[in-house]
Motif scaffolding. Structure first.
Motif, PDB file in Angstrom:
ATOM      1  N   SER A  98       0.869  -1.098  -0.038  1.00 49.01           N
ATOM      2  CA  SER A  98      -0.095   0.026  -0.027  1.00 49.01           C
ATOM      3  C   SER A  98       0.893   1.088  -0.025  1.00 49.01           C
ATOM      4  O   SER A  98       0.579   2.189  -0.792  1.00 49.01           O
ATOM      5  CB  SER A  98      -0.804  -0.027   1.252  1.00 49.01           C
ATOM      6  N   VAL A  99       1.892   1.342   0.685  1.00 51.86           N
ATOM      7  CA  VAL A  99       2.933   2.370   0.909  1.00 51.86           C
ATOM      8  C   VAL A  99       3.312   2.686  -0.562  1.00 51.86           C
ATOM      9  O   VAL A  99       3.615   3.627  -0.966  1.00 51.86           O
ATOM     10  CB  VAL A  99       3.963   2.238   1.967  1.00 51.86           C
ATOM     11  N   ASP A 100       4.075   1.564  -1.105  1.00 52.11           N
ATOM     12  CA  ASP A 100       4.588   2.010  -2.344  1.00 52.11           C
ATOM     13  C   ASP A 100       3.779   2.004  -3.501  1.00 52.11           C
ATOM     14  O   ASP A 100       4.101   2.848  -4.354  1.00 52.11           O
ATOM     15  CB  ASP A 100       5.122   0.373  -3.019  1.00 52.11           C
ATOM     16  N   ARG A 101       2.672   1.628  -3.293  1.00 54.61           N
ATOM     17  CA  ARG A 101       1.471   2.232  -4.423  1.00 54.61           C
ATOM     18  C   ARG A 101       1.304   3.756  -4.261  1.00 54.61           C
ATOM     19  O   ARG A 101       1.075   4.301  -5.335  1.00 54.61           O
ATOM     20  CB  ARG A 101       0.166   1.503  -4.295  1.00 54.61           C
ATOM     21  N   TYR A 102       0.998   4.110  -2.746  1.00 59.54           N
ATOM     22  CA  TYR A 102       0.850   5.515  -2.659  1.00 59.54           C
ATOM     23  C   TYR A 102       2.410   6.304  -2.901  1.00 59.54           C
ATOM     24  O   TYR A 102       2.323   7.558  -3.607  1.00 59.54           O
ATOM     25  CB  TYR A 102       0.627   5.668  -1.269  1.00 59.54           C
ATOM     26  N   LEU A 103       3.290   5.731  -2.777  1.00 59.70           N
ATOM     27  CA  LEU A 103       4.545   6.636  -3.139  1.00 59.70           C
ATOM     28  C   LEU A 103       4.734   6.821  -4.819  1.00 59.70           C
ATOM     29  O   LEU A 103       4.882   7.880  -5.255  1.00 59.70           O
ATOM     30  CB  LEU A 103       5.880   5.871  -2.746  1.00 59.70           C
ATOM     31  N   ASN A 104       4.095   5.823  -5.535  1.00 60.62           N
ATOM     32  CA  ASN A 104       4.269   5.662  -7.085  1.00 60.62           C
ATOM     33  C   ASN A 104       3.453   6.788  -7.418  1.00 60.62           C
ATOM     34  O   ASN A 104       3.538   7.611  -8.332  1.00 60.62           O
ATOM     35  CB  ASN A 104       3.955   4.406  -7.875  1.00 60.62           C
ATOM     36  N   LYS A 105       1.976   6.864  -6.704  1.00 62.19           N
ATOM     37  CA  LYS A 105       1.212   7.814  -7.143  1.00 62.19           C
ATOM     38  C   LYS A 105       1.847   9.287  -7.043  1.00 62.19           C
ATOM     39  O   LYS A 105       1.482  10.340  -7.636  1.00 62.19           O
ATOM     40  CB  LYS A 105      -0.016   7.656  -6.299  1.00 62.19           C
ATOM     41  N   LEU A 106       2.406   9.508  -5.681  1.00 64.97           N
ATOM     42  CA  LEU A 106       2.952  10.701  -5.523  1.00 64.97           C
ATOM     43  C   LEU A 106       4.004  11.135  -6.419  1.00 64.97           C
ATOM     44  O   LEU A 106       4.207  12.198  -6.638  1.00 64.97           O
ATOM     45  CB  LEU A 106       3.656  11.039  -3.905  1.00 64.97           C
ATOM     46  N   LYS A 107       4.820   9.971  -6.867  1.00 68.42           N
ATOM     47  CA  LYS A 107       5.989  10.219  -7.949  1.00 68.42           C
ATOM     48  C   LYS A 107       5.253  10.894  -9.191  1.00 68.42           C
ATOM     49  O   LYS A 107       5.795  11.782  -9.616  1.00 68.42           O
ATOM     50  CB  LYS A 107       6.625   9.004  -8.103  1.00 68.42           C
ATOM     51  N   GLU A 108       4.174  10.096  -9.443  1.00 69.40           N
ATOM     52  CA  GLU A 108       3.391  10.525 -10.784  1.00 69.40           C
ATOM     53  C   GLU A 108       2.682  11.943 -10.408  1.00 69.40           C
ATOM     54  O   GLU A 108       2.700  12.706 -11.663  1.00 69.40           O
ATOM     55  CB  GLU A 108       2.581   9.550 -11.259  1.00 69.40           C
ATOM     56  N   THR A 109       2.202  12.228  -9.749  1.00 68.58           N
ATOM     57  CA  THR A 109       1.279  13.674  -9.569  1.00 68.58           C
ATOM     58  C   THR A 109       2.147  14.546  -8.828  1.00 68.58           C
ATOM     59  O   THR A 109       1.743  15.997  -9.196  1.00 68.58           O
ATOM     60  CB  THR A 109      -0.126  13.242  -8.411  1.00 68.58           C
ATOM     61  N   GLU A 110       3.142  14.517  -7.928  1.00 70.59           N
ATOM     62  CA  GLU A 110       3.671  15.668  -7.381  1.00 70.59           C
ATOM     63  C   GLU A 110       5.342  15.627  -7.870  1.00 70.59           C
ATOM     64  O   GLU A 110       5.793  16.330  -7.433  1.00 70.59           O
ATOM     65  CB  GLU A 110       3.790  15.690  -5.943  1.00 70.59           C
ATOM     66  N   GLY A 111       5.719  14.511  -8.574  1.00 69.32           N
ATOM     67  CA  GLY A 111       7.084  14.636  -8.892  1.00 69.32           C
ATOM     68  C   GLY A 111       8.117  14.254  -7.846  1.00 69.32           C
ATOM     69  O   GLY A 111       9.231  14.635  -7.908  1.00 69.32           O
ATOM     70  N   LEU A 112       7.543  13.435  -6.987  1.00 70.97           N
ATOM     71  CA  LEU A 112       8.479  13.112  -5.574  1.00 70.97           C
ATOM     72  C   LEU A 112       9.522  12.375  -5.990  1.00 70.97           C
ATOM     73  O   LEU A 112       9.277  11.472  -6.751  1.00 70.97           O
ATOM     74  CB  LEU A 112       7.615  12.637  -4.476  1.00 70.97           C
ATOM     75  N   ASP A 113      10.856  12.643  -5.405  1.00 73.25           N
ATOM     76  CA  ASP A 113      11.818  11.465  -5.543  1.00 73.25           C
ATOM     77  C   ASP A 113      11.705  10.602  -4.573  1.00 73.25           C
ATOM     78  O   ASP A 113      12.173  10.628  -3.420  1.00 73.25           O
ATOM     79  CB  ASP A 113      13.178  12.101  -5.660  1.00 73.25           C
ATOM     80  N   ILE A 114      10.923   9.337  -4.651  1.00 70.88           N
ATOM     81  CA  ILE A 114      10.636   8.494  -3.684  1.00 70.88           C
ATOM     82  C   ILE A 114      11.667   7.714  -3.389  1.00 70.88           C
ATOM     83  O   ILE A 114      11.580   6.868  -2.466  1.00 70.88           O
ATOM     84  CB  ILE A 114       9.661   7.617  -4.344  1.00 70.88           C
TER      85      ILE A 114
END
Length: 159
Positions: free
Chosen positions: A43-59
């Motif tokens: 669940s955390v990994d899915r959320y991180l990937n979403k933040l990478k796509e939507t906010e450009g976070l360096d996960i």
């Protein structure tokens, strides 16, 4: 529950941090808790990937923490050896997972029991870049709850 926290910095910028909190099943076979831990990580990994796509976070750099009651003893009954269940829990949470208390304190240091007989409440660093400033536990025995409180102080690293 998983939260994306933006920590304000002195210069007005913010640093990102992800915190996931859990309370794993207390009874039944170990596999139940390991499956729950794997689902938490997924669940955390899915959320991180979403933040990478939507906010450009360096996960790879954003600090990620797993906290809570994992209902898994660190030690065997006479506290002479680390439990296999605990080691399997670490594997279930991912290869970069570290027990923050054990990062600071060796196994011969008593970091405090979170129940009357063991330490089953943990703060795990799952991934990312962070600095551990301190960790300890608070004796909450005067409160009507079963667990003492674990406490950690962390600083997310600059982007």
């Amino acid at each position: 529950m998983t939260a994306h926290i933006k920590v304000p910095d002195d210069d007005g910028s913010t640093r990102d941090m992800i915190v996931s909190n859990t309370h794993l099943n207390a009874g039944g076979p170990t596999e139940i808790r390991l499956n729950q831990a794997q689902e938490m990580r997924s669940s955390v990994d899915r959320y991180l990937n979403k933040l990478k796509e939507t906010e450009g976070l360096d996960i790879d750099k954003v600090p990620v923490f797993g906290l809570g009651d994992f209902n898994t003893d660190e030690w065997n009954d006479d506290m002479s050896d680390v439990q296999d269940d605990y080691l399997q829990l670490l594997v279930s949470l991912g290869s970069s997972t570290q027990d923050i208390f054990r990062f600071l304190y060796s196994r011969d240091v008593d970091v405090g029991l979170t129940t009357s007989r063991s330490r089953i409440d943990f703060a795990f660093g799952l991934s990312g870049e962070y600095k551990v400033v301190g960790a300890g536990w608070t004796d909450l025995s005067k409160r009507p709850i079963q667990h003492s409180g674990s406490a950690i102080t962390l600083v997310p690293m600059l982007p």
